[in-house]
Design an enzyme around this catalytic site. Sequence first.
Site, PDB file in Angstrom:
ATOM      1  N   ASP A 186       6.189  51.904  19.144  1.00 38.33           N
ATOM      2  CA  ASP A 186       7.465  52.627  19.169  1.00 38.33           C
ATOM      3  C   ASP A 186       7.220  54.127  19.229  1.00 38.33           C
ATOM      4  O   ASP A 186       6.414  54.653  18.449  1.00 38.33           O
ATOM      5  CB  ASP A 186       8.270  52.333  17.893  1.00 38.33           C
ATOM      6  CG  ASP A 186       9.229  51.176  18.061  1.00 38.33           C
ATOM      7  OD1 ASP A 186       9.637  50.890  19.206  1.00 38.33           O
ATOM      8  OD2 ASP A 186       9.592  50.563  17.041  1.00 38.33           O
ATOM      9  N   GLU A 196      19.013  44.451  20.560  1.00 33.38           N
ATOM     10  CA  GLU A 196      19.167  44.309  19.111  1.00 33.38           C
ATOM     11  C   GLU A 196      20.624  44.215  18.693  1.00 33.38           C
ATOM     12  O   GLU A 196      21.442  45.055  19.056  1.00 33.38           O
ATOM     13  CB  GLU A 196      18.494  45.497  18.381  1.00 33.38           C
ATOM     14  CG  GLU A 196      18.606  45.361  16.870  1.00 33.38           C
ATOM     15  CD  GLU A 196      17.688  46.296  16.084  1.00 33.38           C
ATOM     16  OE1 GLU A 196      17.791  46.296  14.848  1.00 33.38           O
ATOM     17  OE2 GLU A 196      16.859  47.010  16.696  1.00 33.38           O
ATOM     18  N   LYS A 243       7.393  51.852  23.496  1.00 37.35           N
ATOM     19  CA  LYS A 243       8.795  51.431  23.515  1.00 37.35           C
ATOM     20  C   LYS A 243       9.649  52.612  23.104  1.00 37.35           C
ATOM     21  O   LYS A 243       9.282  53.362  22.197  1.00 37.35           O
ATOM     22  CB  LYS A 243       9.027  50.253  22.557  1.00 37.35           C
ATOM     23  CG  LYS A 243      10.493  49.795  22.480  1.00 37.35           C
ATOM     24  CD  LYS A 243      10.644  48.444  21.788  1.00 37.35           C
ATOM     25  CE  LYS A 243      10.696  48.503  20.293  1.00 37.35           C
ATOM     26  NZ  LYS A 243      11.858  49.281  19.753  1.00 37.35           N
ATOM     27  N   ASP A 295       8.577  51.442  14.534  1.00 37.86           N
ATOM     28  CA  ASP A 295       8.885  52.609  13.702  1.00 37.86           C
ATOM     29  C   ASP A 295       9.542  52.139  12.407  1.00 37.86           C
ATOM     30  O   ASP A 295       9.818  52.934  11.518  1.00 37.86           O
ATOM     31  CB  ASP A 295       9.733  53.645  14.447  1.00 37.86           C
ATOM     32  CG  ASP A 295      11.058  53.102  14.939  1.00 37.86           C
ATOM     33  OD1 ASP A 295      11.361  51.916  14.716  1.00 37.86           O
ATOM     34  OD2 ASP A 295      11.804  53.883  15.577  1.00 37.86           O
ATOM     35  N   SER A 296       9.734  50.810  12.288  1.00 41.43           N
ATOM     36  CA  SER A 296      10.138  50.202  11.012  1.00 41.43           C
ATOM     37  C   SER A 296       9.072  50.459   9.946  1.00 41.43           C
ATOM     38  O   SER A 296       9.322  50.251   8.755  1.00 41.43           O
ATOM     39  CB  SER A 296      10.363  48.699  11.194  1.00 41.43           C
ATOM     40  OG  SER A 296       9.368  48.123  12.018  1.00 41.43           O
TER      41      SER A 296
END
Length: 271
Positions: free
Chosen positions: A90, A189, A120, A51-52
Site C-alpha cells: 500500500d 471495499e 496499491k 497500510d492497516s
Amino acid sequence: MSVHKEIKKITTHTLLKMKAAGEKISMITAYDFSFARLFDEAGIDVVLVGDSASNVMAGHETTVPITLEQMIYHAQCVVRGINRSLVVVDMPFGSYQSNSDVALASAIRIMKESGAHSIKLEGGEEVVESIRRIVSAGIPVMGHLGLTPQSIYKFGTYNVRAKEEAEAAKLKKDALLLEEAGSYAIVLEKIPASLAQEVSRSLTIPTIGIGAGAGCDGQVLVMHDMLGINNTFKPRFLRQYLNLQEQIHAAVTQYISDVKSGDFPSEKESY
C-alpha cells in the site's frame, strides 16, 4: 541427484489468467517476515503489506499516520519471507495524493527499497494520471475503490459505500478508468454485492473484494481480524478462522503461572 521442484511464482499475469479461467484469488495482509513465510507456505496467492499496519501494528486509530518509510520497512520484512506469493504494498496517505511526480517517486522508492512486486493506491479518476505514470515506469499498480480508508475524514464513517445511484455510477466509471490506465487488479471495499459483481463482469482485470460479496474475482482479509488476534473488530463481512486472542491469553497466563510456581524450567529443560 535431488530433484529440485521449481516454485511457480504468482505474477500479475497469473492473476489475469486466474480471472479468465474463473479461478478465485486469495489475498491476506502481512507485515512481518514470520507471518509472510507462513502464509506463503500455506499457498496464498497475494500478500498485501497493508497500510492497516497503522492500526494493527502501530496502534493508530486510522491508516492516515503511517509513513512511506514505515511501509517500506514492513514490506522489506515481508518480502524476505516470500518464495511464491505476489507481494503488493500500500502507498500510504500523503505519498501520492499531491501530484503524479510525488506518486511516481514514492512508488519507485517502495519497489527499489523493498523488493516487492507491485503497489496499491486508493482512488478513482483523481489518481488516474499517477497510475499511468507509475505503470509506464514499469511498476504494476493495483487500484482500490469503494470504502477508501485513507479518506476516512472525508467520509466521516466506515459505512458501506456506493449505495446511492450517483456514487455507484462514479464507481463503475472509475473502475473502467483504472483498467484503462493500466491497473492489473482493483480492490473493492464495502460496497453492495450486486454492484461489485457488475463491476467485476465489466472488467478484464480481476477484482478483489473485502465486504463486497462473492461476485468478485478474489477476496482479501486483514490477518489480525481473520486469525482473531484482534477481537474488537467484528464487521459483517469478516469470517474469523481462529481465536488467537483467547489462545495466546491462555498460553501466556499458563507460562506466567509456571514461572511463578517454579514449574518452568524443569530439569529436562535445563542444561
